[in-house]
Design a protein around this motif. Structure first.
Motif, PDB file in Angstrom:
ATOM      1  N   TYR A  22      10.708  -0.101  -3.863  1.00 55.95           N
ATOM      2  CA  TYR A  22      10.898  -0.205  -2.702  1.00 55.95           C
ATOM      3  C   TYR A  22       9.529  -0.224  -1.907  1.00 55.95           C
ATOM      4  N   TYR A  23       8.636   0.807  -2.158  1.00 58.80           N
ATOM      5  CA  TYR A  23       7.293   0.967  -1.496  1.00 58.80           C
ATOM      6  C   TYR A  23       6.308  -0.348  -1.850  1.00 58.80           C
ATOM      7  N   VAL A  24       6.469  -0.849  -3.229  1.00 61.13           N
ATOM      8  CA  VAL A  24       5.648  -1.917  -3.557  1.00 61.13           C
ATOM      9  C   VAL A  24       6.283  -3.093  -2.998  1.00 61.13           C
ATOM     10  N   LYS A  25       7.388  -3.489  -2.751  1.00 58.11           N
ATOM     11  CA  LYS A  25       8.058  -4.408  -1.910  1.00 58.11           C
ATOM     12  C   LYS A  25       7.716  -4.472  -0.443  1.00 58.11           C
ATOM     13  N   GLN A  26       7.154  -3.386  -0.126  1.00 56.31           N
ATOM     14  CA  GLN A  26       6.888  -3.210   1.527  1.00 56.31           C
ATOM     15  C   GLN A  26       5.619  -3.445   1.467  1.00 56.31           C
ATOM     16  N   HIS A  27       4.711  -4.017   0.450  1.00 62.13           N
ATOM     17  CA  HIS A  27       3.404  -4.125   0.328  1.00 62.13           C
ATOM     18  C   HIS A  27       3.169  -5.603  -0.466  1.00 62.13           C
ATOM     19  N   SER A  28       4.106  -6.559  -0.136  1.00 62.42           N
ATOM     20  CA  SER A  28       4.073  -7.568  -1.024  1.00 62.42           C
ATOM     21  C   SER A  28       3.144  -8.611  -0.467  1.00 62.42           C
ATOM     22  N   ASP A  29       2.723  -8.221   0.666  1.00 68.01           N
ATOM     23  CA  ASP A  29       1.589  -9.028   1.215  1.00 68.01           C
ATOM     24  C   ASP A  29       0.050  -8.780   0.867  1.00 68.01           C
ATOM     25  N   PRO A  30      -0.539  -9.490  -0.205  1.00 70.46           N
ATOM     26  CA  PRO A  30      -1.865  -9.082  -0.560  1.00 70.46           C
ATOM     27  C   PRO A  30      -2.942  -8.550   0.488  1.00 70.46           C
ATOM     28  N   ARG A  31      -2.954  -8.978   1.596  1.00 66.12           N
ATOM     29  CA  ARG A  31      -3.654  -8.635   2.857  1.00 66.12           C
ATOM     30  C   ARG A  31      -3.367  -7.078   3.025  1.00 66.12           C
ATOM     31  N   ASN A  32      -2.117  -6.922   3.207  1.00 68.17           N
ATOM     32  CA  ASN A  32      -1.610  -5.462   3.526  1.00 68.17           C
ATOM     33  C   ASN A  32      -2.234  -4.601   2.300  1.00 68.17           C
ATOM     34  N   ARG A  33      -2.017  -5.067   1.213  1.00 67.30           N
ATOM     35  CA  ARG A  33      -2.622  -3.956   0.024  1.00 67.30           C
ATOM     36  C   ARG A  33      -4.091  -3.965   0.192  1.00 67.30           C
ATOM     37  N   ALA A  34      -4.853  -4.931   0.557  1.00 64.24           N
ATOM     38  CA  ALA A  34      -6.190  -4.729   0.908  1.00 64.24           C
ATOM     39  C   ALA A  34      -6.478  -3.959   1.838  1.00 64.24           C
ATOM     40  N   MET A  35      -5.704  -3.969   2.789  1.00 64.81           N
ATOM     41  CA  MET A  35      -6.051  -2.945   4.035  1.00 64.81           C
ATOM     42  C   MET A  35      -5.782  -1.509   3.457  1.00 64.81           C
ATOM     43  N   HIS A  36      -4.741  -1.307   2.777  1.00 64.82           N
ATOM     44  CA  HIS A  36      -4.508   0.179   2.060  1.00 64.82           C
ATOM     45  C   HIS A  36      -5.788   0.372   1.407  1.00 64.82           C
ATOM     46  N   ALA A  37      -6.294  -0.442   0.394  1.00 65.05           N
ATOM     47  CA  ALA A  37      -7.089  -0.117  -0.489  1.00 65.05           C
ATOM     48  C   ALA A  37      -8.521   0.295   0.278  1.00 65.05           C
ATOM     49  N   ILE A  38      -8.943  -0.276   1.407  1.00 64.77           N
ATOM     50  CA  ILE A  38     -10.052  -0.212   2.195  1.00 64.77           C
ATOM     51  C   ILE A  38      -9.710   1.099   2.724  1.00 64.77           C
ATOM     52  N   GLY A  39      -8.828   1.469   3.464  1.00 66.49           N
ATOM     53  CA  GLY A  39      -8.549   2.750   4.097  1.00 66.49           C
ATOM     54  C   GLY A  39      -8.421   3.650   3.055  1.00 66.49           C
ATOM     55  N   THR A  40      -7.935   3.654   2.033  1.00 65.48           N
ATOM     56  CA  THR A  40      -7.907   4.762   1.314  1.00 65.48           C
ATOM     57  C   THR A  40      -9.294   5.015   0.519  1.00 65.48           C
ATOM     58  N   ILE A  41     -10.044   4.097   0.355  1.00 68.85           N
ATOM     59  CA  ILE A  41     -11.278   4.223  -0.434  1.00 68.85           C
ATOM     60  C   ILE A  41     -12.219   4.880   0.910  1.00 68.85           C
ATOM     61  N   LEU A  42     -12.273   4.278   2.060  1.00 74.19           N
ATOM     62  CA  LEU A  42     -12.895   4.831   3.035  1.00 74.19           C
ATOM     63  C   LEU A  42     -12.686   6.269   3.438  1.00 74.19           C
ATOM     64  N   GLY A  43     -11.291   6.577   3.465  1.00 73.41           N
ATOM     65  CA  GLY A  43     -10.754   7.981   3.727  1.00 73.41           C
ATOM     66  C   GLY A  43     -11.280   8.845   2.657  1.00 73.41           C
ATOM     67  N   LEU A  44     -11.196   8.651   1.503  1.00 76.29           N
ATOM     68  CA  LEU A  44     -11.538   9.463   0.473  1.00 76.29           C
ATOM     69  C   LEU A  44     -13.336   9.656   0.516  1.00 76.29           C
ATOM     70  N   SER A  45     -14.002   8.569   0.740  1.00 76.78           N
ATOM     71  CA  SER A  45     -15.447   8.598   0.890  1.00 76.78           C
ATOM     72  C   SER A  45     -15.859   9.348   2.053  1.00 76.78           C
ATOM     73  N   ILE A  46     -15.167   9.400   3.229  1.00 80.60           N
ATOM     74  CA  ILE A  46     -15.206  10.326   4.275  1.00 80.60           C
ATOM     75  C   ILE A  46     -14.863  11.756   3.923  1.00 80.60           C
ATOM     76  N   LEU A  47     -13.842  11.931   3.228  1.00 80.84           N
ATOM     77  CA  LEU A  47     -13.575  13.296   2.724  1.00 80.84           C
ATOM     78  C   LEU A  47     -14.595  13.947   1.805  1.00 80.84           C
ATOM     79  N   VAL A  48     -15.032  13.024   1.008  1.00 76.13           N
ATOM     80  CA  VAL A  48     -16.308  13.692  -0.037  1.00 76.13           C
ATOM     81  C   VAL A  48     -17.394  13.672   0.668  1.00 76.13           C
ATOM     82  N   GLY A  49     -17.786  12.801   1.594  1.00 80.29           N
ATOM     83  CA  GLY A  49     -19.133  12.981   2.022  1.00 80.29           C
ATOM     84  C   GLY A  49     -19.071  14.058   2.943  1.00 80.29           C
TER      85      GLY A  49
END
Length: 113
Positions: A22-49
């Motif tokens: 279900y979760y993956v189906k809610q992310h069927s738009d590749p742009r939405n998946r890209a937004m998630h990837a950017i947010g997660t990577i940025l968030g983790l970078s800030i956490l570590v930094g």
């Protein structure tokens, strides 16, 4: 299992794999998946930094930054309600699982389900 719609997540799932499908189906738009990837990577970078720079309180910024990107993807691009609202823990771990599958090229079978 209750039927899920694009605007409201299903309430109950028999297993985590049912939720993840279900979760993956809610992310069927590749742009939405890209937004998630950017947010997660940025968030983790800030956490570590934050810890590397000796400012642990800055680590709390990962939350609004990561979720701003993710929720923007849902509301503006995918036009659906984030699964986080109904299943916060499973959604949190599913984001990392989805990213791992994206980066290893193994997400497509989940999108095809």
């Amino acid at each position: 299992m209750p039927e899920a719609t694009a605007t409201a997540p299903a309430k109950d799932f028999a297993t985590y794999d049912h939720f993840f499908a279900y979760y993956v189906k809610q992310h069927s738009d590749p742009r939405n998946r890209a937004m998630h990837a950017i947010g997660t990577i940025l968030g983790l970078s800030i956490l570590v930094g934050a810890f590397l720079l000796g400012h642990p309180w800055w680590a709390l910024l990962w939350i609004p930054i990561a979720y701003t990107f993710a929720w923007t993807g849902h509301f503006l691009l995918e036009k659906n309600k984030p699964a986080t609202f109904g299943h916060p823990f499973w959604s949190f771990i599913s984001d990392f699982r989805m990213l791992a599958l994206m980066f290893t090229g193994r997400l497509q079978p989940w999108l095809d389900k």
